[in-house]
Write an enzyme that holds these catalytic residues in place. Structure first.
Site, PDB file in Angstrom:
ATOM      1  N   ASP A   5     -11.865  37.354 -58.289  1.00 12.87           N
ATOM      2  CA  ASP A   5     -11.726  36.655 -59.550  1.00 12.87           C
ATOM      3  C   ASP A   5     -10.392  35.911 -59.525  1.00 12.87           C
ATOM      4  O   ASP A   5      -9.548  36.159 -58.659  1.00 12.87           O
ATOM      5  CB  ASP A   5     -11.772  37.676 -60.697  1.00 12.87           C
ATOM      6  CG  ASP A   5     -11.870  37.004 -62.052  1.00 12.87           C
ATOM      7  OD1 ASP A   5     -12.395  35.881 -62.126  1.00 12.87           O
ATOM      8  OD2 ASP A   5     -11.417  37.605 -63.044  1.00 12.87           O
ATOM      9  N   ASP A  42     -11.411  41.706 -63.335  1.00 19.46           N
ATOM     10  CA  ASP A  42     -10.783  42.456 -64.418  1.00 19.46           C
ATOM     11  C   ASP A  42     -11.557  42.370 -65.716  1.00 19.46           C
ATOM     12  O   ASP A  42     -11.275  43.093 -66.656  1.00 19.46           O
ATOM     13  CB  ASP A  42      -9.351  41.968 -64.646  1.00 19.46           C
ATOM     14  CG  ASP A  42      -9.302  40.509 -65.098  1.00 19.46           C
ATOM     15  OD1 ASP A  42     -10.329  39.814 -64.969  1.00 19.46           O
ATOM     16  OD2 ASP A  42      -8.246  40.070 -65.585  1.00 19.46           O
ATOM     17  N   ASP A  97     -17.247  40.917 -64.907  1.00 22.52           N
ATOM     18  CA  ASP A  97     -17.196  41.270 -63.487  1.00 22.52           C
ATOM     19  C   ASP A  97     -17.902  42.585 -63.175  1.00 22.52           C
ATOM     20  O   ASP A  97     -18.165  42.893 -62.011  1.00 22.52           O
ATOM     21  CB  ASP A  97     -15.732  41.388 -63.023  1.00 22.52           C
ATOM     22  CG  ASP A  97     -14.962  40.097 -63.186  1.00 22.52           C
ATOM     23  OD1 ASP A  97     -15.520  39.044 -62.839  1.00 22.52           O
ATOM     24  OD2 ASP A  97     -13.827  40.130 -63.677  1.00 22.52           O
TER      25      ASP A  97
END
Length: 899
Positions: free
Chosen positions: A340, A623, A627
């Site tokens: 990410d 986070d 996700d």
């Protein structure tokens, strides 16, 4: 909305489901059976009973007894159960009890280690608010977030987290949706906006549970609560994704079945030989049990568990909490990292990256000072307490760095009018009394501020006309800053003249015109310190990195470029969603590193699944709530501990407590070291199977003419006593040079290879067996024994026989020492590695010798294990054994290096 540990029941049907929450408000109120005055208290209570509380259910953990059961039905444990049963049937009760104790100890130790790893993750705090303001029966009341129901009118304001999925019916907001979408910057949402978005998450009239309100006030209509929210949908999606066994778990199980097959096959093959050779059924059964026990490395599972536990502790010291022991090794075999952006590659902290002024100025010039003064006036944040919108805090930090700072109390006392940021205006305005004059300060989106500017601040601090050429130059500056992924704000001011105490405060239309442009400010969420070096380390180790984010492509690509990720192509999430599985797999298996932008949870899940099916070992970092599904599907899910959401931390296998991507590279190195060390002590353990098995074969093939050189209890003493400490020490070997300069291990490559088996059985094991049998025969022959002579209890040679089996036991220990030094490296010489670089091994060997001395010379141990004190000449014979075993292997490794 709160997270609970219980399993929630399925929602009961209540009011009709909402077809489209973006429909006109009057129709939505009708569909939700609500009113402009909100629900009545009675109706809200009824819906709470029917629909259930506004909370998410956390998947129940596996009961402890199932974890213990898993340990006692492992293939190696099953094999030992068979051996215990055979021992009991044959009348060897003490042996049966000893084997059961071994099984229980192994299972208990493994269970304890797994439990300790899980408890290392601290209890997670509630992610959503406890209480919110709602409108019920026309009155504004404080309501527990878990008691909100569909159809409630909710008041939202700056600093609050959104407690449900809400359709705005009045006002405007800026909301931080990073937890759901991964976008770096807050997005505008307004009840009056025109909704032409392609997906619900991008709708300008909707806000979703888990988002944070960074500016503005609004009222909204809750159209989804609990499991029906976007947050609940993602959490449910992640719970439906089954976590698969790690590569090491699969390989250890495969090794266990291989060992089981060899042990059972050897027993079945040689048991008839013993009977044909004239052994009694009881003696043959003891022989079969001995062969079975000799082939089962009882210390393998606890040694692997301890090596992984040591890796877990090492990872924890470097900023990572590992929730599953085998995850350490999985990191080491990673071939692809899908990371990410927000909060992972970046610091998740806004900073001023660029300031554009249309005049050449020096530090401390009137223009720079004026820009800083406007920023400190046009703010509601408190930099000292860190209280306020992240963007405003970043602007105040820049102003302080420029030498301009204003106490919030002074700022607020000078303020006459505050026009807060509103999404429909996309700007903020303050009117202040400063040194006897009325000063307007404005900041906001360039497309909203620039059309209201008529002048430009000159180098001497005076205003000049903002003509067409200057306006074009400013717009080019905006495009330039936005092109490198910055969020651009225009800053302007206006002097309304001397203070008139009798004047009426000006309205927004009066203040926000004929402004003087001071400059442009570009903000960014900068890359974390150390990430660029970590990315370079991953590339050196042959690992590819893809960026998978919900943010915009240009922002993500710029961050990727700055940290060293080869962002060869930016792929929009909608394009991924339109691809077939084959097209996506072809895209991902190319040599390029990619940036996937505007990715939904389903997109991330598809990417992780496609890589997994292509044979890649995938580590997915993230986070946000969005996700979580992909974190569970990946081989190794890595969540951010400090800034991450609880849903992401719950779904992940590894939690980075420092939120640092660089810790991931350290984890890869640690995982590779652990796997290498697993191979080292597997080699060490396997090498001793040959000198343990060969004596039984000699006994069987001789038809009992040559007595058993080793008893079953002595084998257990070797496998669980003398062998354990050096094996554990090999699990703590330092990383070998060049560890992070070699490509990832192929997924199909197991712990055991053909070369390892040849080295363990054909070289180290066979040599040890020859030496062991030699010393056994030497002791017997020295006392006058001849083949066929009786050596049982009560015979003249029984004491000599006990000395001979003890010599066999001690000879295996001596050979273990040589094997331990040989196993420290696969190619390099011991001199290159260093004799004392692993002091634990030296202590382990010392402990092994002490344990051997106790078994050989302590009377109580002699009675239990059938040992006897050894004469001095036998000890002298044993002294060169370690050097002989290590020396032969060292010569073979030198020969391989020369080749």
């Amino acid at each position: 909305m709160t997270l609970t540990h219980r399993t929630a029941p399925a929602p009961v049907a209540g009011p009709d489901d909402v077809g489209d929450p973006r429909e006109p408000v009057t129709r939505l109120l009708r569909d939700l059976r609500s009113t402009a005055q909100g629900l009545s208290a009675t109706e809200a209570a009824r819906r709470l009973v029917v629909l259930g509380p506004n909370e998410l259910a956390r998947a129940a953990r596996r009961p402890w007894w199932r974890s213990v059961l898993t340990q006692v039905v492992h293939p190696l444990a099953l094999l030992l159960w068979v051996a215990a049963a055979l021992a009991a049937v044959s009348g060897s009760t003490e042996l049966a009890v000893a084997i059961v104790v071994v099984i229980v100890l192994n299972a208990g130790f493994a269970f304890w280690q797994e439990t300790q790893a899980e408890r290392a993750v601290e209890a997670l705090q509630g992610y959503l608010p406890d209480e919110v303001w709602a409108v019920r029966g026309g009155a504004r009341v404080r309501v527990a977030a878990r008691e909100l129901v569909r159809g409630d009118l909710i008041a939202l304001e700056e600093g609050q987290r959104v407690p449900a999925d809400v359709r705005l019916v009045g006002g405007a907001l800026e909301v931080d949706t990073a937890a759901l979408t991964g976008e770096s910057y807050p997005v505008a949402r307004s009840a009056d906006a025109v909704d032409d978005a392609g997906r619900l998450l991008d709708s300008p009239v909707l806000v979703f549970s888990g988002s944070a309100v960074t500016a503005g006030t609004a009222t909204g209509l809750a159209f989804a609560t609990g499991a029906h929210t976007e947050l609940g949908r993602i959490a449910a999606l992640s719970q439906r994704v089954d976590a698969e066994p790690s590569p090491l778990e699969r390989q250890v199980r495969r090794v266990a079945w291989l060992i089981a097959a060899v042990a059972v096959g050897a027993g079945l093959a040689f048991l008839p030989i013993g009977l044909l050779a004239g052994l009694t059924l009881t003696t043959a059964a003891v022989f079969a049990i001995g062969l079975l026990v000799a082939n089962v490395p009882e210390g393998l599972l606890p040694t692997i568990t301890l090596a992984l536990a040591a890796g877990v502790r090492q990872m924890a010291s470097r900023g990572a909490v590992v929730k599953r022991l085998s995850a350490v090794e999985t990191l080491g075999s990673t071939t692809t990292i899908c990371t990410d952006k927000t909060g992972t590659l970046t610091a998740n902290r806004m900073t001023v990256a660029a300031v554009a002024l249309r005049v050449e100025v020096a530090p401390g010039s009137p223009v720079a000072a004026t820009l800083a003064q406007v920023l400190v006036r046009c703010s509601t944040a408190d930099l000292a307490d860190g209280d306020g919108d992240p963007t405003e805090l970043a602007l105040l930090a820049w102003a302080r760095g420029s030498g301009v700072e204003l106490a919030p109390a002074v700022r607020d006392s000078d303020r006459w009018v505050l026009h807060r940021f509103e999404a429909r205006f996309r700007r903020m305005t303050t009117v202040d009394r400063v040194a006897g004059r009325v000063v307007v300060s404005v900041k906001g989106a360039p497309e909203q501020v620039l059309p209201r500017c008529a002048a430009l601040l000159g180098a001497d601090g005076t205003a000049t006309a903002l003509d067409a050429a200057a306006r074009d130059a400013v717009e080019r500056d905006v495009e330039r800053l936005a092109g490198v992924g910055l969020r651009v704000l225009a800053v302007a001011r206006r002097d309304l003249g001397p203070v008139d105490p009798a004047a009426v405060p000006p309205d927004r239309d009066t203040t926000d015109r004929d402004l003087c442009l001071v400059g442009l400010v570009g903000l960014e969420d900068p890359p974390r310190d150390g990430v660029a070096g970590a990315v370079a380390g991953c590339h050196t180790a042959g690992i590819r990195i893809h960026v998978v984010t919900g943010d915009h492509g240009s922002t993500a690509a710029e961050i990727a470029r700055r940290v060293g990720i080869r962002a060869d192509r930016v792929v929009d999430g909608e394009l991924v969603d339109a691809m077939s599985e084959g097209e996506l797999r072809e895209l991902l298996t190319a040599d390029d590193e990619l940036v996937f932008a505007r990715a939904t949870p389903e997109t991330k899940l598809r990417i992780a699944d496609a890589l997994h099916r292509s044979g890649e070992v995938v580590a997915m970092t993230g986070d946000g709530v969005n996700d979580a599904p992909a974190l569970r599907r990946a081989d190794i899910g890595v969540a951010m501990g400090a800034s991450g959401t609880d849903v992401a931390r719950e779904a992940a296998t590894v939690v980075l407590t420092d939120d640092n991507f660089a810790t991931l590279t350290a984890g890869v190195e640690e995982g590779r070291r652990v796997f290498d060390n697993v191979r080292k002590f597997v080699l060490y353990i396997f090498a001793h199977a040959v000198p343990e098995v060969v004596p039984f074969l000699v006994f069987a093939l001789s038809g009992g003419a040559i007595p058993l050189p080793l008893t079953v209890l002595q084998i257990l003493a070797i496998d669980l006593g003398t062998e354990t400490l050096p094996a554990l020490a090999l699990g703590r070997e330092p990383a070998e040079p060049g560890l992070m300069h070699r490509p990832p291990r192929p997924r199909s490559e197991g712990v055991i290879t053909g070369r390892m088996l040849w080295r363990a059985w054909g070289v180290l094991g066979l040599l040890s067996a020859v030496l062991v049998l030699g010393v056994f025969a030497a002791v017997l022959l020295h006392a006058g024994w001849r083949p066929g002579d009786a050596v049982g209890p009560g015979t003249a040679l029984h004491d000599v026989y006990r000395q001979a089996t003890t010599a066999t036991f001690a000879a295996i220990v001596a050979c273990q020492i040589g094997t331990a030094f040989a196993a420290r490296t696969e190619w390099a010489s011991l001199r290159a590695v260093g004799l004392a670089t692993n002091p634990l091994l030296l202590w382990g060997i010392a402990g092994e010798l002490l344990f051997t001395g106790v078994l050989v010379y302590w009377p109580l141990a002699q009675d239990v294990f059938g040992t006897a004190a050894l004469p001095g000449w036998v000890l002298l014979v044993l002294l060169p054994f370690p050097v002989l075993v290590w020396g032969v292997d060292e010569l073979l490794r030198a020969r391989r290096r020369r080749r």
